[in-house]
Design a protein around this motif. Structure first.
Motif, mmCIF file in Angstrom:
data_model
loop_
_atom_site.group_PDB
_atom_site.id
_atom_site.type_symbol
_atom_site.label_atom_id
_atom_site.label_comp_id
_atom_site.label_asym_id
_atom_site.label_seq_id
_atom_site.Cartn_x
_atom_site.Cartn_y
_atom_site.Cartn_z
ATOM 1 N N ASN A 176 6.323 1.789 11.116
ATOM 2 C CA ASN A 176 5.163 1.600 10.254
ATOM 3 C C ASN A 176 4.707 2.917 9.628
ATOM 4 O OD1 ASN A 176 4.577 -1.160 10.187
ATOM 5 N ND2 ASN A 176 3.566 -1.093 12.168
ATOM 6 N N PRO A 177 5.449 3.444 8.657
ATOM 7 C CA PRO A 177 4.969 4.626 7.929
ATOM 8 C C PRO A 177 3.982 4.193 6.855
ATOM 9 C CG PRO A 177 7.114 3.977 7.096
ATOM 10 C CD PRO A 177 6.773 3.009 8.209
ATOM 11 N N PHE A 178 2.857 4.891 6.771
ATOM 12 C CA PHE A 178 1.837 4.542 5.788
ATOM 13 C C PHE A 178 1.721 5.573 4.664
ATOM 14 C CE2 PHE A 178 0.107 2.752 9.874
ATOM 15 C CZ PHE A 178 0.415 1.438 9.582
ATOM 16 N N PHE A 179 1.931 6.841 5.011
ATOM 17 C CA PHE A 179 1.769 7.920 4.029
ATOM 18 C C PHE A 179 3.143 8.293 3.479
ATOM 19 C CE2 PHE A 179 -1.851 8.203 6.853
ATOM 20 C CZ PHE A 179 -2.902 8.291 5.958
ATOM 21 N N HIS A 180 3.279 8.182 2.180
ATOM 22 C CA HIS A 180 4.567 8.389 1.542
ATOM 23 C C HIS A 180 4.501 9.584 0.596
ATOM 24 C CE1 HIS A 180 5.920 4.405 2.976
ATOM 25 N NE2 HIS A 180 4.647 4.080 2.774
ATOM 26 N N VAL B 180 5.563 11.527 -2.535
ATOM 27 C CA VAL B 180 6.142 11.303 -3.865
ATOM 28 C C VAL B 180 6.562 12.663 -4.388
ATOM 29 C CG1 VAL B 180 5.776 10.383 -6.171
ATOM 30 C CG2 VAL B 180 4.617 9.328 -4.211
ATOM 31 N N TRP B 181 7.824 12.938 -4.308
ATOM 32 C CA TRP B 181 8.325 14.285 -4.569
ATOM 33 C C TRP B 181 7.957 14.744 -5.976
ATOM 34 C CZ3 TRP B 181 9.279 16.627 -0.354
ATOM 35 C CH2 TRP B 181 9.795 15.922 0.744
ATOM 36 N N GLY B 182 7.447 15.961 -6.047
ATOM 37 C CA GLY B 182 7.059 16.555 -7.308
ATOM 38 C C GLY B 182 5.681 16.147 -7.794
ATOM 39 N N VAL B 183 5.037 15.226 -7.036
ATOM 40 C CA VAL B 183 3.705 14.766 -7.436
ATOM 41 C C VAL B 183 2.702 14.963 -6.308
ATOM 42 C CG1 VAL B 183 2.332 12.853 -8.362
ATOM 43 C CG2 VAL B 183 4.755 13.069 -8.969
ATOM 44 N N GLY B 184 2.851 14.196 -5.224
ATOM 45 C CA GLY B 184 1.889 14.287 -4.127
ATOM 46 C C GLY B 184 2.125 13.214 -3.093
ATOM 47 N N TYR B 185 1.082 12.396 -2.809
ATOM 48 C CA TYR B 185 1.171 11.401 -1.748
ATOM 49 C C TYR B 185 0.574 10.074 -2.208
ATOM 50 C CZ TYR B 185 1.893 15.392 1.400
ATOM 51 O OH TYR B 185 2.354 16.519 2.013
ATOM 52 N N LYS B 186 1.024 8.989 -1.536
ATOM 53 C CA LYS B 186 0.385 7.692 -1.707
ATOM 54 C C LYS B 186 0.335 6.986 -0.359
ATOM 55 C CE LYS B 186 4.480 4.867 -2.809
ATOM 56 N NZ LYS B 186 5.064 3.911 -3.769
ATOM 57 N N PHE B 187 -0.586 6.032 -0.235
ATOM 58 C CA PHE B 187 -0.756 5.224 0.970
ATOM 59 C C PHE B 187 -0.259 3.819 0.646
ATOM 60 C CE2 PHE B 187 -3.150 2.194 3.519
ATOM 61 C CZ PHE B 187 -3.029 2.718 4.794
ATOM 62 N N ASP B 188 0.706 3.328 1.424
ATOM 63 C CA ASP B 188 1.286 2.019 1.156
ATOM 64 C C ASP B 188 1.696 1.384 2.482
ATOM 65 O OD1 ASP B 188 2.548 -0.223 0.230
ATOM 66 O OD2 ASP B 188 3.900 0.824 -1.130
ATOM 67 N N GLU B 189 1.075 0.246 2.792
ATOM 68 C CA GLU B 189 1.413 -0.461 4.031
ATOM 69 C C GLU B 189 2.639 -1.352 3.864
ATOM 70 O OE1 GLU B 189 -1.976 -1.904 6.485
ATOM 71 O OE2 GLU B 189 -3.197 -1.434 4.709
#
Length: 228
Positions: free
Chosen positions: A213-217, A219-228
């Motif tokens: 269950n990874p939640f924090f992804h 996004v290379w070259g940009v930042g992060y997103k949260f996705d369940e």
């Protein structure tokens, strides 16, 4: 607002106390790490400021000890160590922010206000339904600052970790740059110190994620997103 300052330099304490008085902050000053820990345990504080180098027990060890015991009080580290590894270590041990010596008292006051602003706002009387978010995995209450993950309470989040998690859950699948997260969650610029975001994401991953269950992804070259 009650702030405990554990700092062995009396000149620094006097300077901080002067600015506390101007802002109506009640400050108490302790000059030894072990005595500071005992004083911290004796009553409730709104903020803790720890010097890195202290007699008795150093500030980083004291910070880690407080976090290991599940206290969620906001913590700011004062440090003369300006290397990246030292600053990251302080954040890894659970500090919400750090200020490098020599520092401007006005800059310290700005950081105190930014660190405590969101934490204090959660105690205001608000409509409960507007502060509760339920998702597939999470039940998070902004007013009581409680987080349930699949029905199990997560009790070891620092104030800033809670703020960051709540912000991400409010914006599922939205990609944020580090600069956007600093501005939205911390409330001011960290002057390009984007690794603060990386450290907090890393700590959240350890506390709420599992391999399945990874939640924090990232996004290379940009930042992060949260996705369940």
């Amino acid at each position: 607002m009650k702030v405990l300052v554990v700092e062995d330099n009396e000149s620094v304490c006097s300077m901080i106390d002067m600015f506390f008085s101007k802002d109506g902050i009640s400050g108490e000053f302790v000059h030894d790490g072990l005595k500071g820990y005992e004083r911290f345990k004796s009553e409730k504080w709104d903020l803790l400021i720890l010097d890195w180098m202290l007699p008795g027990i150093d500030g980083v060890t004291l910070c880690r000890k407080i976090r290991d015991e599940k206290y969620t009080v906001p913590i700011i580290m004062l440090t003369a160590k300006d290397s990246e590894s030292d600053q990251v270590l302080g954040l890894e041990m659970g500090a919400d922010d750090y200020v490098t010596k020599p520092f401007s008292p006005l800059a310290l006051m700005a950081r105190i206000k930014a660190v405590t602003r969101r934490y204090q706002s959660s105690t205001h009387n608000q409509v409960m339904v507007q502060n509760v978010i339920k998702t597939e995995h999470f039940h998070i209450n902004k007013t009581t600052r409680e987080v349930l993950l699949q029905g199990k309470e997560i009790t070891n989040l620092t104030p800033k970790e809670f703020d960051l998690l709540y912000y991400f859950i409010q914006h599922p699948k939205q990609v944020f740059t580090r600069e956007q997260l600093l501005e939205s969650v911390w409330g001011y610029s960290f002057y390009g110190d984007e690794r603060t975001v990386d450290v907090h994401i890393k700590r959240l991953r350890k506390k709420v994620e599992t391999p399945s269950n990874p939640f924090f992804h990232t996004v290379w070259g940009v930042g992060y997103k949260f996705d369940e």
